[in-house]
Design a protein around this motif. Structure first.
Motif, PDB file in Angstrom:
ATOM      1  N   LEU A   1       0.833  -1.205   0.000  1.00 53.95           N
ATOM      2  CA  LEU A   1       0.000   0.000   0.000  1.00 53.95           C
ATOM      3  C   LEU A   1       0.870   1.258   0.000  1.00 53.95           C
ATOM      4  N   ALA A   2       1.923   1.242   0.792  1.00 57.56           N
ATOM      5  CA  ALA A   2       2.817   2.395   0.859  1.00 57.56           C
ATOM      6  C   ALA A   2       3.514   2.633  -0.471  1.00 57.56           C
ATOM      7  N   SER A   3       3.849   1.560  -1.157  1.00 60.01           N
ATOM      8  CA  SER A   3       4.591   1.691  -2.419  1.00 60.01           C
ATOM      9  C   SER A   3       3.795   2.407  -3.505  1.00 60.01           C
ATOM     10  N   VAL A   4       2.473   2.401  -3.377  1.00 57.82           N
ATOM     11  CA  VAL A   4       1.627   3.110  -4.354  1.00 57.82           C
ATOM     12  C   VAL A   4       0.991   4.351  -3.729  1.00 57.82           C
ATOM     13  N   GLY A   5       1.468   4.729  -2.553  1.00 59.29           N
ATOM     14  CA  GLY A   5       0.981   5.940  -1.900  1.00 59.29           C
ATOM     15  C   GLY A   5      -0.463   5.875  -1.444  1.00 59.29           C
TER      16      GLY A   5
ATOM     17  N   GLY B   1      11.844  13.311   9.963  1.00 60.44           N
ATOM     18  CA  GLY B   1      10.463  13.234  10.398  1.00 60.44           C
ATOM     19  C   GLY B   1       9.527  14.067   9.559  1.00 60.44           C
ATOM     20  N   ASP B   2       8.283  13.622   9.453  1.00 58.02           N
ATOM     21  CA  ASP B   2       7.270  14.313   8.660  1.00 58.02           C
ATOM     22  C   ASP B   2       6.029  14.679   9.473  1.00 58.02           C
ATOM     23  N   CYS B   3       6.130  14.612  10.799  1.00 59.17           N
ATOM     24  CA  CYS B   3       4.973  14.919  11.640  1.00 59.17           C
ATOM     25  C   CYS B   3       4.892  16.415  11.919  1.00 59.17           C
ATOM     26  N   HIS B   4       3.682  16.896  12.128  1.00 57.81           N
ATOM     27  CA  HIS B   4       3.444  18.322  12.319  1.00 57.81           C
ATOM     28  C   HIS B   4       3.707  18.796  13.740  1.00 57.81           C
ATOM     29  N   ALA B   5       3.635  17.908  14.718  1.00 59.37           N
ATOM     30  CA  ALA B   5       3.715  18.309  16.118  1.00 59.37           C
ATOM     31  C   ALA B   5       5.016  19.030  16.445  1.00 59.37           C
ATOM     32  N   ALA B   6       4.880  20.086  17.229  1.00 59.20           N
ATOM     33  CA  ALA B   6       6.048  20.822  17.694  1.00 59.20           C
ATOM     34  C   ALA B   6       6.578  20.252  19.008  1.00 59.20           C
TER      35      ALA B   6
ATOM     36  N   GLU C   1       4.313   0.648  16.339  1.00 58.55           N
ATOM     37  CA  GLU C   1       4.476  -0.002  15.035  1.00 58.55           C
ATOM     38  C   GLU C   1       3.490   0.572  14.008  1.00 58.55           C
ATOM     39  N   TYR C   2       2.295   0.886  14.443  1.00 58.85           N
ATOM     40  CA  TYR C   2       1.280   1.418  13.525  1.00 58.85           C
ATOM     41  C   TYR C   2       1.559   2.856  13.116  1.00 58.85           C
ATOM     42  N   ILE C   3       2.123   3.670  14.008  1.00 54.60           N
ATOM     43  CA  ILE C   3       2.378   5.061  13.637  1.00 54.60           C
ATOM     44  C   ILE C   3       3.723   5.232  12.929  1.00 54.60           C
ATOM     45  N   SER C   4       4.566   4.220  12.982  1.00 57.11           N
ATOM     46  CA  SER C   4       5.870   4.302  12.317  1.00 57.11           C
ATOM     47  C   SER C   4       5.724   3.848  10.866  1.00 57.11           C
ATOM     48  N   ALA C   5       5.270   4.766  10.037  1.00 54.31           N
ATOM     49  CA  ALA C   5       4.993   4.453   8.632  1.00 54.31           C
ATOM     50  C   ALA C   5       5.953   5.233   7.739  1.00 54.31           C
ATOM     51  N   ASN C   6       6.936   4.525   7.184  1.00 50.56           N
ATOM     52  CA  ASN C   6       7.925   5.136   6.299  1.00 50.56           C
ATOM     53  C   ASN C   6       7.226   5.727   5.073  1.00 50.56           C
ATOM     54  N   GLY C   7       7.423   7.020   4.874  1.00 41.42           N
ATOM     55  CA  GLY C   7       6.777   7.709   3.771  1.00 41.42           C
ATOM     56  C   GLY C   7       5.595   8.552   4.229  1.00 41.42           C
ATOM     57  N   LEU C   8       5.187   8.366   5.485  1.00 38.64           N
ATOM     58  CA  LEU C   8       4.053   9.121   6.015  1.00 38.64           C
ATOM     59  C   LEU C   8       4.455   9.905   7.270  1.00 38.64           C
ATOM     60  N   THR C   9       4.953   9.230   8.294  1.00 37.51           N
ATOM     61  CA  THR C   9       5.366   9.929   9.511  1.00 37.51           C
ATOM     62  C   THR C   9       6.876  10.208   9.537  1.00 37.51           C
TER      63      THR C   9
END
Length: 197
Positions: A64-68, A125-130, A107-115
């Protein structure tokens, strides 16, 4: 401001959970200082229902990640985590770390390409939190090298969250007569931190 509260206050004490008392003190003070903030909670029931990733589950997620396909349900918790402006994590100090349910959540929040993602110079990192705060309580004294604290400090850095804080209500089972005083002191620290969080 969107605040994500990851509620892993799992305890045999039920409503008497010391981690819950710490989290409640923080959130009450935070709401008072930031009345317009929106707080979304990941409850213990959600964490306890998560199934650890087996190889076939990882293969499916990678496909799923490979196709975004980031809108897939498996990325729901990661999308939620990524979109938060602040993150509050509360969990008891269990077996030198934290409950297994929280490790599965990681494990669920550690998504390469998303977080987070990789570049030539490493992980970004790609998360918005400061900011992220980790609230924990335990029977033993606070240790500088607590695995739970170190783990969340490193995760905050991996996810691109610039400031990490924690409050450790420790030593709660050493002398029962001192437990209320120790917990009250930790709650006061949490309240002070929440005012500027």
């Amino acid at each position: 401001m969107k605040v994500l509260f990851v509620d892993c206050c799992i305890s045999q004490r039920g409503a008497g959970s010391r981690t819950r008392a710490l989290a409640d003190a923080f959130l009450k003070a935070f709401r008072a200082a930031h009345p317009d903030a929106e707080i979304e909670t990941v409850p213990p029931e959600t964490l306890l229902a998560l199934k650890p990733f087996a190889p076939e589950m990882l293969d499916e997620r990678d496909a799923l990640a490979s196709v975004g396909a980031w809108d897939a349900p498996v990325f729901g918790l990661a999308r939620q985590f990524r979109g938060a402006d602040r993150v509050v994590v509360a969990a008891p100090f269990w077996d030198l770390s934290f409950p297994a349910a929280l490790r599965t959540y990681i494990e669920y929040i550690s998504a390469n390409g998303l977080t987070y993602h990789y570049e030539e110079d490493g992980c970004h990192g790609d998360c918005h939190a400061a900011r992220l705060v980790y609230l924990t309580s335990g029977g033993d004294f606070e240790r500088e090298d607590s695995a739970g604290v170190l783990h969340w400090r490193q995760l905050a850095a991996m996810f691109g969250i610039g400031q990490f804080d924690y409050v450790f209500a420790g030593g709660l089972d050493i002398d029962p007569a001192k437990t209320p005083e120790l917990l009250e002191a930790a709650c006061a620290l949490a309240e002070k931190l929440a005012e500027t969080f």
